[in-house]
Motif scaffolding. Structure first.
Motif, mmCIF file in Angstrom:
data_model
loop_
_atom_site.group_PDB
_atom_site.id
_atom_site.type_symbol
_atom_site.label_atom_id
_atom_site.label_comp_id
_atom_site.label_asym_id
_atom_site.label_seq_id
_atom_site.Cartn_x
_atom_site.Cartn_y
_atom_site.Cartn_z
ATOM 1 N N PRO A 1 0.804 -1.229 0.000
ATOM 2 C CA PRO A 1 0.000 0.000 0.000
ATOM 3 C C PRO A 1 0.833 1.274 0.000
ATOM 4 O O PRO A 1 0.524 2.228 -0.710
ATOM 5 N N GLU A 2 1.919 1.285 0.779
ATOM 6 C CA GLU A 2 2.736 2.493 0.869
ATOM 7 C C GLU A 2 3.596 2.720 -0.368
ATOM 8 O O GLU A 2 4.223 3.781 -0.508
ATOM 9 N N LYS A 3 3.606 1.769 -1.291
ATOM 10 C CA LYS A 3 4.409 1.905 -2.507
ATOM 11 C C LYS A 3 3.560 2.188 -3.749
ATOM 12 O O LYS A 3 4.083 2.276 -4.864
ATOM 13 N N LEU A 4 2.257 2.321 -3.573
ATOM 14 C CA LEU A 4 1.370 2.517 -4.724
ATOM 15 C C LEU A 4 1.732 3.759 -5.533
ATOM 16 O O LEU A 4 1.745 3.727 -6.767
ATOM 17 N N GLY A 5 2.013 4.861 -4.860
ATOM 18 C CA GLY A 5 2.363 6.091 -5.566
ATOM 19 C C GLY A 5 3.610 5.933 -6.412
ATOM 20 O O GLY A 5 3.678 6.416 -7.554
ATOM 21 N N PHE A 6 4.608 5.233 -5.885
ATOM 22 C CA PHE A 6 5.835 4.998 -6.642
ATOM 23 C C PHE A 6 5.561 4.115 -7.862
ATOM 24 O O PHE A 6 6.105 4.340 -8.942
ATOM 25 N N MET A 7 4.704 3.107 -7.672
ATOM 26 C CA MET A 7 4.362 2.218 -8.780
ATOM 27 C C MET A 7 3.663 2.980 -9.892
ATOM 28 O O MET A 7 3.934 2.775 -11.078
ATOM 29 N N LYS B 1 6.014 6.260 -16.670
ATOM 30 C CA LYS B 1 7.289 6.316 -17.400
ATOM 31 C C LYS B 1 7.488 5.115 -18.323
ATOM 32 O O LYS B 1 8.276 5.186 -19.281
ATOM 33 N N ASN B 2 6.800 4.019 -18.038
ATOM 34 C CA ASN B 2 7.006 2.779 -18.798
ATOM 35 C C ASN B 2 5.711 2.298 -19.453
ATOM 36 O O ASN B 2 5.409 1.106 -19.490
#
Length: 296
Positions: free
Chosen positions: A90-96, A102-103
């Motif tokens: 959950p805390e990595k959703l923004g980074f994903m 970008k990809n």
């Protein structure tokens, strides 16, 4: 997660395998005010002081007036659940999401033979056709203007450049073959397409895909400047899943739709056509906004 999510059905199967993330009811529920009212207590613990509780998603399997249809609610109602669905902490959703932009992987158009969404087709020219009977769209409160589709993936293209995009708009079922579509003032992606088509005196073909991979629902919420006009946000969903979203040619209009959607509505945004959302109910209200208020 080992379960691969490729559409709504596989998303629900994944949630079924995780304790506390999905519940069902086969008790008949009225889509007018009752359905949303039941979930208010299941999903958020009722009317309580913030922060509200976080409950499971819920499937209503017996919707009054819609035999054989189901309504799923609360699918994206918690960051933790979205994390499960997008295979991310959950805390990595923004980074994903940042990395997905970008990809980006552009969507692809597949043969109509692969269009699961077209296994059953209803035409507006069919005797007795009524979109209100085919789509189990809830009326969430007694003050709603009418029954709404709130997670319809609206897909259209620029009439001059051919660039396409997907966005979410609130859609109110108005008559047997008419739906109103709300555009926030200011040219969002489809808003710009609509304005250009109307200036040229042309109706804008549009498909509305309902019941899709949650990655598509999340990706469709991006806006400029992150995704400028001409950036097809389905390509973000493609990046999230690591493979292109599959589109299929529509049956009755010159546009594409999401091939594995549960429902697809095909139609046109008519030139110069404007209606009051509450033209049938005369409530003076639209529908509740996410902070909890109901505005005119």
């Amino acid at each position: 997660m080992t379960k691969e999510v490729i559409d709504l059905r596989s998303a629900l199967e994944l949630l079924e395998s995780i304790p506390g993330q999905m519940v069902h009811t086969d008790v008949e529920v009225d889509p007018s005010a009752e359905l949303a009212g039941v979930y208010r207590y299941v999903g958020a613990g009722g009317t309580v002081a913030r922060p509200t509780k976080t409950g499971p998603a819920m499937t209503f399997e017996n919707v009054k007036g819609h035999p054989g249809a189901k309504v799923v609610i609360g699918l994206l109602a918690s960051r933790k659940r979205v994390g499960y669905l997008l295979n991310s902490k959950p805390e990595k959703l923004g980074f994903m999401m940042r990395d997905a932009v970008k990809n980006a992987i552009a969507p692809v158009v597949v043969d109509k033979a692969k269009a699961q969404c077209q296994e059953v087709v209803h035409l507006a020219t069919d005797e007795g056709f009524d979109i209100r009977k085919l789509i189990p769209a809830p009326t969430n409160t007694p003050e709603d203007a009418g029954p709404y589709v709130t997670l319809g993936m609206c897909y259209a293209s620029d009439v001059e450049t051919g660039e396409s995009d997907v966005t979410i708009h609130r859609l109110c079922l108005q008559s047997k073959d008419e739906i109103s579509m709300f555009f926030t003032p200011g040219a969002r992606h489809l808003g710009a397409f609509r304005e250009k088509a109307e200036a040229l005196g042309k109706p804008l073909p549009i498909s509305i895909s309902i019941g899709v991979d949650p990655a598509i629902e999340i990706a469709s919420c991006f806006e400029p400047p992150t995704t400028p006009l001409g950036f097809n946000e389905l390509s973000i969903a493609g990046a999230i899943r690591g493979k292109a979203v599959e589109l299929a040619p529509c049956v009755t209009i010159d546009e594409n739709c999401i091939a594995n959607a549960e429902y697809v509505i095909e139609g046109e945004l008519l030139v110069g056509a404007r209606v009051r959302e509450d033209q049938n109910s005369n409530t003076g209200k639209a529908m509740p906004e996410f902070p909890g208020y109901t505005g005119p």
